[in-house]
Design a protein around this motif. Structure first.
Motif, PDB file in Angstrom:
ATOM      1  N   ALA A  96      14.788  -4.612  -7.019  1.00 33.77           N
ATOM      2  CA  ALA A  96      15.635  -3.518  -7.504  1.00 33.77           C
ATOM      3  C   ALA A  96      15.329  -2.224  -6.755  1.00 33.77           C
ATOM      4  CB  ALA A  96      15.432  -3.324  -9.005  1.00 33.77           C
ATOM      5  N   GLY A  97      14.062  -1.990  -6.478  1.00 34.19           N
ATOM      6  CA  GLY A  97      13.674  -0.808  -5.707  1.00 34.19           C
ATOM      7  C   GLY A  97      14.189  -0.854  -4.283  1.00 34.19           C
ATOM      8  N   LEU A  98      14.085  -2.024  -3.666  1.00 34.59           N
ATOM      9  CA  LEU A  98      14.587  -2.183  -2.298  1.00 34.59           C
ATOM     10  C   LEU A  98      16.078  -1.860  -2.228  1.00 34.59           C
ATOM     11  CD1 LEU A  98      12.878  -5.580  -1.374  1.00 34.59           C
ATOM     12  CD2 LEU A  98      12.281  -3.370  -0.433  1.00 34.59           C
ATOM     13  N   ARG A  99      16.836  -2.417  -3.164  1.00 33.61           N
ATOM     14  CA  ARG A  99      18.288  -2.235  -3.144  1.00 33.61           C
ATOM     15  C   ARG A  99      18.675  -0.804  -3.476  1.00 33.61           C
ATOM     16  NH1 ARG A  99      19.508  -8.061  -6.032  1.00 33.61           N
ATOM     17  NH2 ARG A  99      19.847  -9.248  -4.108  1.00 33.61           N
ATOM     18  N   SER A 100      17.977  -0.208  -4.429  1.00 30.77           N
ATOM     19  CA  SER A 100      18.313   1.153  -4.850  1.00 30.77           C
ATOM     20  C   SER A 100      18.075   2.154  -3.727  1.00 30.77           C
ATOM     21  CB  SER A 100      17.488   1.541  -6.085  1.00 30.77           C
ATOM     22  OG  SER A 100      17.805   0.711  -7.186  1.00 30.77           O
ATOM     23  N   VAL A 101      16.936   2.038  -3.063  1.00 29.91           N
ATOM     24  CA  VAL A 101      16.628   2.973  -1.985  1.00 29.91           C
ATOM     25  C   VAL A 101      17.575   2.750  -0.806  1.00 29.91           C
ATOM     26  CG1 VAL A 101      14.883   3.658  -0.288  1.00 29.91           C
ATOM     27  CG2 VAL A 101      14.229   3.260  -2.668  1.00 29.91           C
ATOM     28  N   ARG A 102      17.874   1.500  -0.526  1.00 30.36           N
ATOM     29  CA  ARG A 102      18.782   1.235   0.590  1.00 30.36           C
ATOM     30  C   ARG A 102      20.178   1.806   0.324  1.00 30.36           C
ATOM     31  NH1 ARG A 102      19.560  -4.761   3.054  1.00 30.36           N
ATOM     32  NH2 ARG A 102      20.167  -5.154   0.899  1.00 30.36           N
ATOM     33  N   GLU A 103      20.579   1.809  -0.960  1.00 27.57           N
ATOM     34  CA  GLU A 103      21.880   2.395  -1.299  1.00 27.57           C
ATOM     35  C   GLU A 103      21.904   3.892  -1.027  1.00 27.57           C
ATOM     36  OE1 GLU A 103      24.795   2.877  -5.228  1.00 27.57           O
ATOM     37  OE2 GLU A 103      23.248   1.310  -5.179  1.00 27.57           O
ATOM     38  N   LEU A 104      20.780   4.558  -1.290  1.00 23.47           N
ATOM     39  CA  LEU A 104      20.726   6.010  -1.112  1.00 23.47           C
ATOM     40  C   LEU A 104      20.355   6.424   0.314  1.00 23.47           C
ATOM     41  CD1 LEU A 104      18.907   6.980  -4.447  1.00 23.47           C
ATOM     42  CD2 LEU A 104      21.339   7.197  -3.907  1.00 23.47           C
ATOM     43  N   LEU A 105      19.591   5.567   1.013  1.00 27.79           N
ATOM     44  CA  LEU A 105      19.151   5.877   2.381  1.00 27.79           C
ATOM     45  C   LEU A 105      19.497   4.716   3.307  1.00 27.79           C
ATOM     46  CD1 LEU A 105      15.571   7.294   1.557  1.00 27.79           C
ATOM     47  CD2 LEU A 105      17.644   8.621   2.048  1.00 27.79           C
ATOM     48  N   PRO A 106      20.783   4.442   3.484  1.00 27.23           N
ATOM     49  CA  PRO A 106      21.184   3.244   4.236  1.00 27.23           C
ATOM     50  C   PRO A 106      20.783   3.263   5.711  1.00 27.23           C
ATOM     51  CG  PRO A 106      23.069   4.671   3.824  1.00 27.23           C
ATOM     52  CD  PRO A 106      21.941   5.221   3.021  1.00 27.23           C
ATOM     53  N   ASP A 107      20.578   4.437   6.272  1.00 30.05           N
ATOM     54  CA  ASP A 107      20.274   4.527   7.704  1.00 30.05           C
ATOM     55  C   ASP A 107      18.789   4.759   7.998  1.00 30.05           C
ATOM     56  OD1 ASP A 107      23.008   4.261   8.365  1.00 30.05           O
ATOM     57  OD2 ASP A 107      23.317   6.392   7.935  1.00 30.05           O
ATOM     58  N   VAL A 108      17.964   4.789   6.952  1.00 28.87           N
ATOM     59  CA  VAL A 108      16.528   5.013   7.135  1.00 28.87           C
ATOM     60  C   VAL A 108      15.813   3.663   7.163  1.00 28.87           C
ATOM     61  CG1 VAL A 108      14.445   6.038   6.145  1.00 28.87           C
ATOM     62  CG2 VAL A 108      16.627   7.257   6.003  1.00 28.87           C
ATOM     63  N   PRO A 109      15.037   3.378   8.203  1.00 24.79           N
ATOM     64  CA  PRO A 109      14.353   2.082   8.272  1.00 24.79           C
ATOM     65  C   PRO A 109      13.351   1.916   7.125  1.00 24.79           C
ATOM     66  CG  PRO A 109      13.503   3.568   9.942  1.00 24.79           C
ATOM     67  CD  PRO A 109      14.706   4.240   9.348  1.00 24.79           C
ATOM     68  N   ALA A 110      13.298   0.703   6.591  1.00 25.77           N
ATOM     69  CA  ALA A 110      12.408   0.419   5.469  1.00 25.77           C
ATOM     70  C   ALA A 110      11.596  -0.832   5.757  1.00 25.77           C
ATOM     71  CB  ALA A 110      13.206   0.236   4.177  1.00 25.77           C
ATOM     72  N   VAL A 111      10.362  -0.837   5.253  1.00 31.01           N
ATOM     73  CA  VAL A 111       9.432  -1.951   5.473  1.00 31.01           C
ATOM     74  C   VAL A 111       8.880  -2.395   4.129  1.00 31.01           C
ATOM     75  CG1 VAL A 111       7.244  -2.658   6.532  1.00 31.01           C
ATOM     76  CG2 VAL A 111       8.822  -1.142   7.772  1.00 31.01           C
ATOM     77  N   ALA A 112       8.845  -3.692   3.905  1.00 28.73           N
ATOM     78  CA  ALA A 112       8.220  -4.261   2.713  1.00 28.73           C
ATOM     79  C   ALA A 112       6.766  -4.604   3.030  1.00 28.73           C
ATOM     80  CB  ALA A 112       8.966  -5.509   2.252  1.00 28.73           C
ATOM     81  N   CYS A 113       5.856  -4.122   2.194  1.00 30.70           N
ATOM     82  CA  CYS A 113       4.421  -4.356   2.376  1.00 30.70           C
ATOM     83  C   CYS A 113       3.915  -5.147   1.178  1.00 30.70           C
ATOM     84  CB  CYS A 113       3.680  -3.022   2.496  1.00 30.70           C
ATOM     85  SG  CYS A 113       4.294  -1.967   3.836  1.00 30.70           S
ATOM     86  N   PHE A 114       3.306  -6.283   1.423  1.00 30.13           N
ATOM     87  CA  PHE A 114       3.017  -7.238   0.364  1.00 30.13           C
ATOM     88  C   PHE A 114       1.545  -7.227  -0.045  1.00 30.13           C
ATOM     89  CE2 PHE A 114       6.493  -8.813   3.011  1.00 30.13           C
ATOM     90  CZ  PHE A 114       7.499  -8.936   2.062  1.00 30.13           C
ATOM     91  N   ASP A 115       1.318  -7.331  -1.355  1.00 31.31           N
ATOM     92  CA  ASP A 115      -0.053  -7.406  -1.858  1.00 31.31           C
ATOM     93  C   ASP A 115      -0.714  -8.731  -1.513  1.00 31.31           C
ATOM     94  OD1 ASP A 115      -1.221  -5.155  -3.109  1.00 31.31           O
ATOM     95  OD2 ASP A 115       0.240  -5.270  -4.716  1.00 31.31           O
ATOM     96  N   THR A 116       0.071  -9.728  -1.167  1.00 32.41           N
ATOM     97  CA  THR A 116      -0.489 -11.032  -0.809  1.00 32.41           C
ATOM     98  C   THR A 116      -0.899 -11.118   0.658  1.00 32.41           C
ATOM     99  OG1 THR A 116       1.818 -11.752  -0.574  1.00 32.41           O
ATOM    100  CG2 THR A 116       0.691 -12.363  -2.608  1.00 32.41           C
ATOM    101  N   THR A 117      -0.431 -10.186   1.484  1.00 32.52           N
ATOM    102  CA  THR A 117      -0.647 -10.265   2.932  1.00 32.52           C
ATOM    103  C   THR A 117      -2.130 -10.304   3.305  1.00 32.52           C
ATOM    104  OG1 THR A 117       1.441  -9.245   3.570  1.00 32.52           O
ATOM    105  CG2 THR A 117      -0.402  -8.975   5.080  1.00 32.52           C
ATOM    106  N   PHE A 118      -2.935  -9.461   2.672  1.00 31.50           N
ATOM    107  CA  PHE A 118      -4.342  -9.346   3.056  1.00 31.50           C
ATOM    108  C   PHE A 118      -5.069 -10.681   2.931  1.00 31.50           C
ATOM    109  CE2 PHE A 118      -8.806  -8.003   2.075  1.00 31.50           C
ATOM    110  CZ  PHE A 118      -9.082  -7.426   3.306  1.00 31.50           C
ATOM    111  N   HIS A 119      -4.608 -11.518   2.024  1.00 33.88           N
ATOM    112  CA  HIS A 119      -5.291 -12.788   1.781  1.00 33.88           C
ATOM    113  C   HIS A 119      -4.652 -13.960   2.528  1.00 33.88           C
ATOM    114  CE1 HIS A 119      -7.431 -10.567  -1.251  1.00 33.88           C
ATOM    115  NE2 HIS A 119      -6.309 -10.282  -1.870  1.00 33.88           N
ATOM    116  N   ALA A 120      -3.717 -13.668   3.425  1.00 28.99           N
ATOM    117  CA  ALA A 120      -3.097 -14.735   4.211  1.00 28.99           C
ATOM    118  C   ALA A 120      -4.096 -15.391   5.149  1.00 28.99           C
ATOM    119  CB  ALA A 120      -1.921 -14.176   5.007  1.00 28.99           C
TER     120      ALA A 120
END
Length: 364
Positions: A96-120
């Motif tokens: 929901a956060g990803l979609r909401s921010v993209r609706e308001l800032l469609p031209d601003v690049p966004a990156v998803a950072c995962f809490d699981t990544t460190f343990h990959a």
């Protein structure tokens, strides 16, 4: 780069703007955020925070596909929606956060950072459950681990506080808050952790029990009989310190009751510390020894009682804290006693700085 950090929690929405130096210039917490479509708080924050060049989203679970930060696009959003069952309290809100921010800032690049990544980086031996291989393959069963953004920052900052490269140290990071987990770090990477397929495993937490005998859960389902929905609610919201002490589960309340002689609070604290000490020793075994103990999160930063008790329990490894420093410290500091073999430091939780680092790495 002026970065908007978005952390959509199970009930709230935290927003922060970091400037080019990583300083927080504006921040707010929207309580009872209603999710996708509830744009007014976001719109108000963006109107007053200043220029935003990029967005970094904290996402609890990346599933088996995302083992590192990734640009936000429609396939990523669709995939995260498809794995909502892995983190039902958090991932739908992150989407929901990803979609909401993209609706308001469609031209601003966004990156998803995962809490699981460190343990990959967990080895097959550390991440694999001893259930039929077909189950692991069919359903993607494995130990994922969580709080990775916090653990990653704690490793880097903890090493800085003792003036040594993280890659040379055997480190146990303790993220102790309402949710809690440990990470065993060697060579700068996660080797083991206390949480598993879900954030229910491991340490005793405010309202979660940590690791339980699976047979106990089967017994409750079959002979209780406790309905699965009720069992899930109890494990998420009515166990841990709350279940044992009769308080809200906030450790501060437990410590107050303990000081007043409340037997339930005394037992709750003892169970909490017993599990914490046992799991810290297990993490130490996973990395072949211990050079640095890092405490972060609300409890790690502010509970001198927990820090003192944990260090005392690890005295056989060479850990000890300076009593005066320990009582006084609530932010980044080395609280080790003089001449100890194992250093103990406190690090302020700054997932936002780790998100900034990851966003910079992705966007260049």
């Amino acid at each position: 780069m002026n970065l908007l950090v978005v952390n959509a929690g199970s009930s709230s929405l935290k927003l922060a703007r970091l400037d080019a130096e990583g300083a927080v210039t504006s921040a707010t917490t929207v309580e009872a955020w209603q999710g996708e479509g509830h744009l007014e708080p976001l719109t108000a924050f963006l109107a007053g925070c200043g220029q935003v060049d990029a967005v970094g989203h904290r996402v609890v679970h990346g599933g088996p596909r995302y083992t590192g930060p990734a640009r936000v696009d429609e396939p990523l959003v669709a995939y995260l929606s498809s794995i909502s069952s892995l983190a039902p309290l958090h991932n739908p809100r992150a989407v929901a956060g990803l979609r909401s921010v993209r609706e308001l800032l469609p031209d601003v690049p966004a990156v998803a950072c995962f809490d699981t990544t460190f343990h990959a980086t967990l080895s097959p031996a550390a991440r694999t459950y001893a259930v039929p291989r077909e189950w692991n393959e069919r359903w993607g069963l494995r130990r994922y681990g969580f709080h990775g953004l916090s653990h990653a920052h704690a490793v880097r900052r903890g090493a800085e506080l003792v003036g040594r490269p993280a890659g040379e140290l055997r480190i146990v990071t303790c993220h102790l808050g309402a949710g809690a987990s440990l990470a065993a770090v060697r060579g700068g990477v996660s080797v083991d952790t206390t949480m598993g397929f879900t954030p229910l495993a491991g340490l005793v937490m405010n309202t979660r029990p940590g690791t339980l005998d699976p047979g106990l859960l089967l017994w409750l389902l079959e002979h209780g009989p406790v309905p699965p929905a009720e069992l899930g609610d109890v494990l998420e919201h009515r166990s841990g310190l709350k279940g044992l002490s009769g308080t809200s589960g906030d450790l501060r309340e437990v410590l107050t009751g303990r000081a007043a002689g409340d037997e339930a609070c005394v037992l709750a604290f003892d169970v909490y510390l017993h599990r914490l000490a046992r799991e810290t020793a297990a993490m130490t075994a996973a990395i072949g020894g211990l050079d640095l103990l890092v405490l972060t999160g609300g409890v790690g930063e502010h509970s001198w009682e927990v820090r003192a008790a944990l260090a005392e329990s690890l005295g056989y490894l060479g850990a000890a804290v300076d009593a005066e420093l320990n009582r006084a410290t609530t932010a980044d500091a080395d609280i080790s006693a003089p001449g100890v073999a194992v250093r103990t430091v406190v690090v302020t939780a700054r997932e936002d700085l780790e998100i900034r680092r990851q966003v910079s790495a992705v966007l260049g």
